[in-house]
Design an enzyme around this catalytic site. Structure first.
Site, PDB file in Angstrom:
ATOM      1  N   ASP A 107       8.249-108.556 -15.153  1.00 44.28           N
ATOM      2  CA  ASP A 107       8.281-107.109 -15.062  1.00 44.28           C
ATOM      3  C   ASP A 107       9.659-106.678 -15.533  1.00 44.28           C
ATOM      4  O   ASP A 107      10.566-107.500 -15.625  1.00 44.28           O
ATOM      5  CB  ASP A 107       8.052-106.733 -13.588  1.00 44.28           C
ATOM      6  CG  ASP A 107       8.168-105.259 -13.360  1.00 44.28           C
ATOM      7  OD1 ASP A 107       7.729-104.513 -14.243  1.00 44.28           O
ATOM      8  OD2 ASP A 107       8.689-104.869 -12.309  1.00 44.28           O
ATOM      9  N   LYS A 108       9.831-105.421 -15.882  1.00 47.18           N
ATOM     10  CA  LYS A 108      11.168-105.023 -16.297  1.00 47.18           C
ATOM     11  C   LYS A 108      11.938-104.337 -15.173  1.00 47.18           C
ATOM     12  O   LYS A 108      12.943-104.843 -14.691  1.00 47.18           O
ATOM     13  CB  LYS A 108      11.112-104.109 -17.513  1.00 47.18           C
ATOM     14  CG  LYS A 108      12.471-103.919 -18.145  1.00 47.18           C
ATOM     15  CD  LYS A 108      12.475-102.839 -19.155  1.00 47.18           C
ATOM     16  CE  LYS A 108      12.637-101.497 -18.658  1.00 47.18           C
ATOM     17  NZ  LYS A 108      13.323-100.724 -17.990  1.00 47.18           N
ATOM     18  N   ARG A 159      16.407 -94.113 -18.976  1.00 45.67           N
ATOM     19  CA  ARG A 159      15.130 -93.503 -18.607  1.00 45.67           C
ATOM     20  C   ARG A 159      15.330 -92.000 -18.638  1.00 45.67           C
ATOM     21  O   ARG A 159      16.263 -91.484 -18.050  1.00 45.67           O
ATOM     22  CB  ARG A 159      14.737 -93.940 -17.195  1.00 45.67           C
ATOM     23  CG  ARG A 159      14.660 -95.418 -17.054  1.00 45.67           C
ATOM     24  CD  ARG A 159      14.895 -95.819 -15.626  1.00 45.67           C
ATOM     25  NE  ARG A 159      13.781 -95.470 -14.778  1.00 45.67           N
ATOM     26  CZ  ARG A 159      12.749 -96.273 -14.582  1.00 45.67           C
ATOM     27  NH1 ARG A 159      12.701 -97.436 -15.170  1.00 45.67           N
ATOM     28  NH2 ARG A 159      11.777 -95.924 -13.792  1.00 45.67           N
ATOM     29  N   PHE A 196       3.663 -84.951  -7.915  1.00 52.28           N
ATOM     30  CA  PHE A 196       3.465 -85.689  -9.141  1.00 52.28           C
ATOM     31  C   PHE A 196       2.067 -86.285  -9.170  1.00 52.28           C
ATOM     32  O   PHE A 196       1.564 -86.767  -8.160  1.00 52.28           O
ATOM     33  CB  PHE A 196       4.492 -86.818  -9.193  1.00 52.28           C
ATOM     34  CG  PHE A 196       4.208 -87.787 -10.277  1.00 52.28           C
ATOM     35  CD1 PHE A 196       4.585 -87.495 -11.574  1.00 52.28           C
ATOM     36  CD2 PHE A 196       3.546 -88.965 -10.016  1.00 52.28           C
ATOM     37  CE1 PHE A 196       4.291 -88.377 -12.575  1.00 52.28           C
ATOM     38  CE2 PHE A 196       3.259 -89.845 -11.030  1.00 52.28           C
ATOM     39  CZ  PHE A 196       3.631 -89.548 -12.312  1.00 52.28           C
TER      40      PHE A 196
END
Lengths: 348, 1188
Positions: free
Chosen positions: B469-470, B678, B620
């Protein structure tokens, strides 16, 4: 880059307040980090060559000594089970041996080949006799041998366990098949005494066979397997039985009969009077009489000596081979370039 | 230590919101957590949600989809009906589980049967049980009763004691847990304490602040007037941040003491889905729907809320936490699978030996048929009872059959029973050392390595693919605000905060300073703009930008005491690290979020405390990929702030206004994401009175709607989030973890393919790829991001041709990197294109998958696992990695910022990605080589013993007599030979840690299965036959013409075989430390002692035999001859292979041995720091060893 966390023990005195960990802590730390000091043997060519050479050098002389010791032993074996049967019974040996009316007396004349030094051991040797057969080995009661009639559980002795409701003492197939040929030796018409004491292990006499266990009902059955015992002598003094009860490891075995404590000269004529009582004919067993001297390594057996010499020679040969290869075609040691990954990448 | 204080109670109460503003509406909110991180957003459709990865594990997909579609009715037969405050009626129809829990497996009575039942799940145990039972038949009794049962009994006993101890501890903790007390509403009309175990479903429970929940409850009311409660779920999923839960308005004001409360809750049956809940409450004739945000689960802790009242709906073993407390999945190691193949071969050999014995016995009996009646040693006839019967003889046919079975009993240890126990002990020891290893210890979080699965240690040495995974795995998942673009101006020249005066961003409350817990680097230009030019257009924009950052989130500020009484720290708690970073950044620029309730927030705007009303909040969701909040400003204006992923935001921006700003922002975003940042885009819209009223009325309608509420709310949100004005964008750095590039390089040198699977955007993924040295400039990138199946096929075919058809030399030199995104994978995975993808991916050196959903991650792992035999390892930290971790052969969880979901599902857990290098290269290598050697050695040592028995049987008329006493046969694998192999299996090291890290290529030996394969097994078996010949025939030939008895030569064979196998082990030991010496020589000594003890029992036939034979020279000469002759071939073979065809490990051992002499000073491995040294050497090696 920052130092690794817990590994600061050696270098990071500043990080950890404990600057002088105790010896115990240090060892434990080394243990948990799998860093205990250790010796790392590695097979370098020189080491291999020297090891082989040293082994060879050590083994060949030892082998020679063993061989020599074995050769010094004088051994005399005579088979008597056929000879001792009268000509007319040769066709039916079993009938002869089972017929109790016929005398089993038999005389052998032995001419000594070499000088034999006392003590000379007298063995009887049986062949094709499976004293190690499972049925046979199991059919005994060591507890009964020690405790006699106090012990009632003699189920292990089947099929020779009781007679008329009383346990047979000693019970079991092994005792039942007790060897009962006897030998007396004469030298120029003079009786040659054979010491029949202390032929069994002292440990057996003292602790394994009871001193108040008497074979009162031994061999009373219809089918008699072998010798009888004097009911008035306790088991721990019946040395022949004690010897017999130590069952042999192999189908061909010797058992000690007695010891002649006089030297025998070469070419001397020895007369053996024997009672050929024991039935090996029904299963094709052989009976031999063995006279042998002894040495520090045991009886006459060249095998150990030969095996040592052979092993030693092999080692020396291997060391020479390795040495030749090493000289002719040395492999570069300690070179990472030989490793698979380097070979792979260089081949690209 | 700092203690948390509820901020709400401390802060000065502000007057109630202005009357002309509508009341804030704390509504039921969707359960989906706002991750903020793009990694999580894109591929988490609501159905899968954050728990999507868990869907595989935590229950059916239907279950989780039900939780999403909140308006479906629950049919009565599927529902659990709970009458509030009426536990008698609740439990009348069906007795629901009480609240006492029982993690213990056994009770006093059931222990023996249940434990035995569980232990006999092992096939090997059943084999030994069957043999022990066979041995009890009188015809087959080979061993005595005791001797035949002892080994199995020993093994069962040891395991049972271990299980009993563990269970006792569970009993104790159960008792403590069950006897805790909670406040339960009693018939008398007040709350009184009651033991947890007595709580029943339907009862009303009151929980005070910092108390733990005793069972799963539906919230009725809380101390907060709006019905908010904050809980910490650290016991449930390990996440330490606060989560908000809501009580329903309908029940909010009904205190059970005063008005009383009655109603019923219709909820789903107990299930394991901790993120889903679906129920209706019927109260006062009204029907209210309940979702996951209305329940608090057992194990949670109440924080920041002085009390809550709720009704118990699931209790005891039916609570979600108990339903989830199953152990980690059981996996089987590759080596063990291979071992089973060899075990089958051995059973074949065993059957052959037995058949040979049985057939030969038949022939022998046939030949000697006539002689057996009278032969003294056989005596077929039984005359004792005056019957002419056979004694213990049933005809040749039966005899052969019995012989066969007896042979199986005698030769039973051909299948090594002790191996199973030894393997478990060795794994336990290996796990201990992995846990203790200082280089796997995370200083930052004080976390040790965790071994959750104990049976795949050796798989770590054979890994060929690593799927990583990152976020949180390669990176720290500690978000740091790096730069902002505000109305088209880039502010990215950040300086360290220390240069600026501290007091600026402290909030003064009374005589105290409150400071944010974390410092953020700030841009001086932006700082100046905010301080000095607030009245300009730009300044206003910047102000709005930061108010948006502070307001548009779900962060809860907590105030923590510090040792300095004048100073306190504000800690921002929230579910998304991105949001935290943004709020900290806003605080650093002077917009300090001080307080949040469900109705308002208080922000200290550059020293001036202001209250903003939160009038509405659209959480969200993964379709919109943005969240929005409607804020009532102190000056009575209403603004909508929206925050979201750039792709979703630019669609709702009003492009007519400020086209240049949009353009600028876009280019800045491009720049940020190419730096690996990001990005989030912030938008704003002023709402007019009419717009707001319209929204408000439809919001009211939507949130009270009975059906389709979720979609109504979503439509409402989409409706209002339009025509936005771009405020700006933020760039958040997700810092690479320490040592990641080096670790990846080491792994790749070790021949491990590293694939990165991330939810990030392609650009971000690629830039992270570069920064962690996964991608290099020389690599040819094959990018696949296509939206149709046909073009996917085409692209894959092209790519395949490309990887193949590059001319000669080029092809070998060029490395390919495949970059593929999730939307393409939709068309590839689980279709016929998988094969194509596999072919391309297999020829690429690096594979990077971006924007992949959790299930796609698992799909990619399965892609490799299905098509190759290669071992796969998946490493990740978040709930979205769970499916991948469980799919891979070895799953590793990073216990990081994102909770413990991944850790709970993993086989091993650790703190940092870089620990993978010592874990695989060092421990994996060691574990594999130790375990491989141990299995081979155990096969060897038992077969040597069996062969010796077999040779002897040939000289006993095939009657299966053993010269070796039965007790020695039994103790052989228990005492004589067991311990050294375990110690060597735990402690031996072929190469030092330093060397293994210096030459990662050495890892290849495990990948190529060099230490355990069929060839080695065969060689070992041949060796064991030779050694057994030496052991048997040297004494046989030496004692052929002697008076030797069975017990005596048996003792010689016993000692010879024990010394032989131990010396054999000693010859293969790489490192002799004190423990190895002690066990190896100790075992030989123990054997002598045991043999002596057995021979001092007068009732055994072998009495005193050992003493008699030890007096003779022949005995010692035989022993030496046996050892030398037996070992000679093996030693020569070993020397020859090391001389002519050394493998990597042998070469490196030479290197290690002879180089170390020169640098002894630095060779004290204790002081060694894995990476420091590794790095130095890396640089030296790079050029020399691994030029590609």
């Amino acid at each position: 880059m920052e130092m690794e966390g817990g590994s600061s023990l050696g270098s990071g005195g500043a990080v950890q307040p404990i600057s002088f960990p105790s010896w115990r802590q240090r060892v434990f730390y080394k243990f948990t980090q799998q860093n205990l000091s250790a010796c790392k043997p590695a097979l370098s060519p020189t080491l291999v060559i020297t090891l082989f050479l040293l082994m060879g050098i050590a083994f060949v002389p030892v082998g020679l000594i063993c061989l020599r010791a074995s050769e010094n032993v004088e051994e005399f074996v005579v088979r008597y089970d056929i000879e001792c049967i009268p000509e007319n019974y040769r066709g039916n040996k079993v009938a002869y041996i089972k017929d109790e009316t016929i005398s089993k007396r038999c005389t052998l004349s032995i001419k000594m080949l070499n000088h034999m030094k006392a003590p000379i051991y007298v063995y009887y040797e049986l062949d094709n006799y499976y004293q190690n057969h499972r049925r046979y080995v199991k059919s005994r009661s060591d507890k009964q041998l020690l405790h006699g009639l106090q012990l009632n559980d003699i189920s292990s002795c089947l099929p020779v366990e009781s007679h008329n409701g009383l346990p047979v003492v000693p019970c079991g197939l092994i005792a039942w098949s007790f060897f009962n040929d006897t030998f007396t030796f004469h030298r120029k018409a003079l009786n040659l005494s054979v010491n029949r004491k202390n032929i069994s292990w002292k440990s057996d006499r003292d602790h394994k066979f009871g001193k108040d266990v008497y074979p009162f009902n031994f061999q009373n059955d219809t089918l008699v397997g072998g010798g009888k015992l004097d009911p008035s002598i306790p088991l721990n003094e019946q040395e022949d039985l004690i010897v017999w009860m130590r069952v042999a490891a192999l189908p061909k075995f010797r058992k000690l009969y007695g010891i002649i404590e006089e030297d025998l000269d070469a070419d001397e004529l020895l007369t053996v009077h024997l009672m050929n009582n024991y039935n090996t004919y029904s299963f094709g067993g052989k009976k031999n009489l063995v006279l042998t001297t002894s040495n520090w390594l045991g009886g006459k057996n060249s095998f150990l000596g030969i095996s040592y010499i052979a092993t030693g020679c092999c080692s020396i040969l291997a060391s020479i081979l390795f040495a030749l290869i090493h000289v002719k075609n040395p492999r570069p040691q300690r070179e990472p370039s030989c490793s698979v990954w380097s070979r792979k990448s260089s081949s690209r | 230590m700092a203690s948390e204080r509820p901020l709400l109670d401390l802060s000065p109460r502000l007057p109630p919101p202005a009357a002309d503003l509508p009341k804030p509406i704390p509504s039921s909110r969707s359960s989906t957590r706002f991750r903020g991180s793009l990694d999580r957003i894109n591929f988490a459709p609501e159905v899968l949600g954050p728990g999507a990865g868990a869907a595989l594990r935590y229950g059916s997909r239907a279950e989780s989809s039900r939780s999403g579609a909140s308006q479906k009715d629950i049919p009565d037969e599927d529902a659990r009906i709970v009458f509030i405050n009426d536990s008698a009626r609740t439990n009348s129809r069906l007795e629901f589980a009480g609240n006492s829990i029982r993690t213990a497996k056994y009770s006093f009575l059931t222990f023996l049967p249940r434990n035995l039942y569980e232990q006999f799940h092992r096939v090997a145990y059943i084999y030994f049980l069957v043999i022990a039972i066979l041995n009890q038949l009188p015809q087959l009794a080979v061993f005595g009763r005791g001797a035949s049962i002892l080994p199995l009994a020993f093994v069962l006993f040891v395991t049972a004691v271990k299980d009993a101890y563990e269970d006792w501890r569970r009993h104790r903790s159960d008792r403590i847990e069950n006897n805790r007390t909670a406040l339960v509403f009693s018939a008398g009309g007040y709350f009184c304490p009651k033991r947890w175990k007595q709580i029943r479903v339907g009862e009303i429970i009151k929980i005070l602040s910092n108390e733990t929940l005793p069972c799963d409850i539906v919230l009725l009311s809380t101390s907060d007037p709006t019905g908010v409660a904050y809980v910490q779920t650290i016991n449930l999923d390990g996440e330490s941040n606060l989560k908000t839960r809501y009580a329903k308005q309908e029940t909010l004001l009904r205190a059970p003491e005063k008005q009383g409360i009655a109603g019923l809750i219709r909820c789903e049956q107990p299930n394991r889905n901790i993120y889903g809940f679906h129920a209706h409450m019927e109260i006062d004739g009204k029907r209210v729907s309940l979702g996951p945000s209305n329940i608090v689960l057992r194990g949670c802790e109440l924080k920041n809320t002085s009390w809550v009242v709720g009704v118990a709906i699931y209790a005891g073993r039916e609570t979600k936490v108990m339903l989830n407390s199953s152990g980690s999945p059981s996996k089987r190691s590759r080596l063990e699978t291979h071992m089973n193949r060899e075990t089958l071969l051995l059973s074949g050999l065993l059957l052959t030996l037995c058949t040979v014995v049985a057939v030969l016995a038949g022939i022998w009996l046939g030949i000697h048929k006539s002689e057996l009646d009278l032969a003294q040693f056989f005596r077929k006839r039984d005359y004792s009872n005056n019957e002419d019967d056979n004694y213990n003889y049933y005809g040749i046919g039966m005899e052969v059959f019995f012989r066969f079975l007896m042979a199986v009993i005698v030769f039973q240890i051909m299948i090594p029973i002790s191996l199973y126990i030894s393997m478990e002990l060795v794994r336990l020891g290996q796990a201990y050392f992995m846990i203790q290893d200082a280089s796997l210890y995370d200083e930052g979080s004080h976390l040790r390595f965790q071994c959750r699965a104990l049976n795949i240690n050796e798989d770590l040495g054979q890994i060929k693919y690593v799927f990583s995974d990152k976020t949180g795995t390669l990176t720290e998942n500690k978000m740091e605000f790096q730069c902002a673009s505000i109305s088209g101006i880039d502010f990215s020249s950040i300086k360290d905060l220390t240069a600026v005066d501290h007091s600026i961003h402290s909030v003064i409350v009374g005589d105290q300073y409150w400071r944010p817990n974390m410092t953020v680097k700030t841009d001086p230009d932006l700082f100046r703009l905010l301080r000095n030019k607030r009245d300009t257009e730009e300044g206003k924009h910047a102000c709005d930008f930061f108010i948006a950052l502070s307001a548009c989130n779900t962060i809860v500020p907590l105030v923590i005491d510090t040792p300095d009484p004048a100073q306190r720290l504000i800690d921002y708690q929230g579910e998304s690290p991105d949001e935290q970073a943004l709020v900290y950044a806003a605080a650093a620029y002077g917009f300090v979020l001080v307080e949040r309730t469900s109705g308002h927030i208080i922000i200290d705007v550059l020293g001036d405390r202001q209250r903003f009303d939160i009038l509405g909040l659209h959480e969200f969701d993964s379709d919109r990929k943005r969240m929005s909040v409607i804020v009532g400003f102190p000056d009575k204006t209403v603004k909508l702030f929206v925050k979201g992923a750039d792709s979703s935001m630019f669609g709702v921006v009003d492009e007519t206004k400020n086209g240049s700003i949009i353009h600028e922002t876009k280019s800045h975003l491009q720049a940020y994401s190419s730096l690996g940042l990001r990005t989030l885009v912030i938008g704003m819209r002023d709402l007019s009175r009419e717009e707001f009223d319209e929204w408000h009325s439809s919001y009211e309608k939507a949130s009270t709607a009975l059906y389709g509420r979720g979609s109504l709310l979503k439509a409402l949100a989409t409706n209002i989030e339009s025509n936005l004005e771009i405020l700006g964008a933020s760039g958040i750095e997700d810092k690479l973890q320490q040592g990641v590039p080096e670790a990846i390089q080491s792994l790749r040198q070790a021949g491990i393919k590293v694939w990165v699977l991330t939810g990030d955007k392609q650009e971000t993924a690629i830039s992270i790829g570069y920064s962690c040295k996964l991608l290099t400039a020389e690599m040819t990138q094959i990018v696949i991001n296509i939206d149709s199946k046909e073009s996917c096929r085409k692209r894959l075919e092209d790519a395949f041709v490309m990887t193949r058809n590059l001319p000669g030399m080029e092809a070998a030199k060029t490395q390919f990197a495949l970059i593929i995104d999730g939307s393409s994978l939709v068309y590839i995975l689980e279709t016929e294109l998988e094969e194509e993808l596999f072919r391309v991916a297999a020829s690429c050196h690096v594979v990077l998958c971006c924007r992949v959903a959790p299930l796609q991650k698992a799909g990619i792992v399965a892609l490799i696992k299905k098509r190759t035999d290669d071992m796969t390892l998946a490493i990740g930290d978040g709930a979205n990695d769970v499916s991948m971790i469980q799919m891979a052969d070895v799953g590793i969880g990073i216990s990081g910022q994102e909770g413990r979901q991944a850790v709970m599902a993993s086989d091993f857990a650790m703190g940092q990605f870089r620990f993978l290098v010592p874990l695989l290269l060092v421990h994996g290598h060691w574990n594999y080589q130790r375990m491989a050697y141990m299995i081979l050695y155990n096969f060897y040592k038992n077969s040597v013993f069996v062969f010796i028995l077999f040779w002897y049987v040939l000289y006993t008329a095939f009657s299966l007599t053993t010269a070796i006493t039965e007790w020695s046969s039994v103790l052989y694998s228990v005492i004589y030979t067991a311990l050294p192999t375990i110690v060597v299996g735990i402690l031996d090291k072929d190469l030092s840690r330093k060397t293994l890290l210096k030459y990662p290529q050495l890892y290849g030996s495990g990948q190529r299965e060099e230490r355990y394969n069929l060839r080695l097994f065969m060689l070992t078996m041949v060796d064991s036959v030779w050694q057994s010949l030496a052991i048997f025939f040297i004494p046989y030939l030496a004692y052929r013409h002697s008076t030797v008895d069975g017990s005596t030569i048996g003792d010689l064979w016993t000692l010879a075989v024990v010394m032989m196998v131990n010396v054999h082990l000693g010859m293969d030991v790489f490192r002799w430390n004190s423990i190895t010496h002690a066990t190896l020589w100790g075992c030989i000594a123990a054997t002598f002692i045991c043999v002596i003890i057995i021979d001092t029992i007068p009732v055994l036939p072998g009495y005193w035999a050992i003493f008699h034979i030890m007096e003779t020279w022949a005995f010692w000469f035989c022993l030496v001859a046996i050892l030398v002759a037996g070992m000679l071939p093996r030693f020569a073979a070993k020397a020859i292979t090391e001389f002519f065809r050394p493998n990597d490990i042998q070469i490196t051992r030479e290197l290690e041995k002879f180089r170390n002499i020169n640098d002894r000073s630095s060779s004290s491995e204790v002081a060694m720091s894995t990476f420091a040294i590794h790095q130095q050497q890396q640089q030296q090696n790079d050029s020399r060893d691994f030029v590609l």
